[in-house]
Scaffold this motif. Structure first.
Motif, PDB file in Angstrom:
ATOM      1  N   VAL A  35       0.864  -1.177   0.000  1.00  0.00           N
ATOM      2  CA  VAL A  35       0.000   0.000   0.000  1.00  0.00           C
ATOM      3  C   VAL A  35       0.904   1.232   0.000  1.00  0.00           C
ATOM      4  N   GLY A  36       0.616   2.179  -0.862  1.00  0.00           N
ATOM      5  CA  GLY A  36       1.361   3.435  -0.892  1.00  0.00           C
ATOM      6  C   GLY A  36       0.758   4.433   0.084  1.00  0.00           C
ATOM      7  N   VAL A  37       1.544   5.445   0.448  1.00  0.00           N
ATOM      8  CA  VAL A  37       1.080   6.477   1.379  1.00  0.00           C
ATOM      9  C   VAL A  37       1.432   7.845   0.805  1.00  0.00           C
ATOM     10  N   ALA A  50      -3.134   5.067   0.703  1.00  0.00           N
ATOM     11  CA  ALA A  50      -3.697   5.775   1.852  1.00  0.00           C
ATOM     12  C   ALA A  50      -3.236   7.223   1.775  1.00  0.00           C
ATOM     13  N   VAL A  51      -4.182   8.140   1.807  1.00  0.00           N
ATOM     14  CA  VAL A  51      -3.876   9.573   1.741  1.00  0.00           C
ATOM     15  C   VAL A  51      -4.242  10.201   3.075  1.00  0.00           C
ATOM     16  N   ARG A  56      -8.886   2.299  -5.476  1.00  0.00           N
ATOM     17  CA  ARG A  56      -8.364   1.927  -4.161  1.00  0.00           C
ATOM     18  C   ARG A  56      -7.521   3.026  -3.533  1.00  0.00           C
ATOM     19  N   THR A  57      -7.816   4.261  -3.883  1.00  0.00           N
ATOM     20  CA  THR A  57      -7.220   5.399  -3.183  1.00  0.00           C
ATOM     21  C   THR A  57      -8.203   5.788  -2.094  1.00  0.00           C
ATOM     22  N   ARG A  58      -7.685   5.971  -0.887  1.00  0.00           N
ATOM     23  CA  ARG A  58      -8.572   6.227   0.247  1.00  0.00           C
ATOM     24  C   ARG A  58      -8.049   7.371   1.097  1.00  0.00           C
TER      25      ARG A  58
END
Length: 137
Positions: free
Chosen positions: A8-10, A71-72, A96-98
């Motif tokens: 998951v990216g941040v 995850a933003v 799937r950007t949240r």
């Protein structure tokens, strides 16, 4: 987890480029050794001043997206509103950007540590949000 599995990216969105970049460095440094998730700062306006810029946010999210979700975390009101508007567009940000409801610094550290451990997007969001309960005294 194998090396080719996506993490998951941040993305950290702040009104200040310097704040966003500093919190990225802090979170990366506190994540410890081993594999580190992709993370990016999206701070300030297009000219480097205070503000938020939808294009900078979009570029940062796309840069860290490897298919496991992004995850933003945002610092203040208009940063949150800008991310919400991009999500509402439906095609501006990868699937799937949240947007995660979490304190900016503590939540960022929790998100990066959890994502780097290979957790899924829900677990990353939960860890970041749990940072609201971190007691200082």
């Amino acid at each position: 987890m194998s090396e080719d599995e996506a993490l998951v990216g941040v993305v950290l969105v702040s009104h200040s480029k310097e704040v966003a970049e500093s919190v990225v460095r802090l979170a990366a440094g506190l994540a410890g050794g081993g594999r580190l998730t992709l993370l990016a700062a999206a701070g300030g306006d297009a000219d480097g001043g205070l503000g938020t810029d939808a294009e900078l946010i979009t570029e940062a999210v796309r840069r860290v997206d490897r298919g496991a979700g992004v995850a933003v975390l945002a610092d203040l009101g208009s940063a949150v509103l800008t991310v919400q508007a991009l999500l509402a567009e439906g095609d501006e940000l990868p699937p799937r950007t949240r947007l995660v409801d979490a304190p900016f610094v503590e939540g960022a550290v929790a998100a990066v540590v959890t994502a780097s451990a290979g957790a899924d997007l829900q677990a990353v969001a939960d860890a970041a949000g749990d940072a609201y309960t971190f007691r200082k005294i």
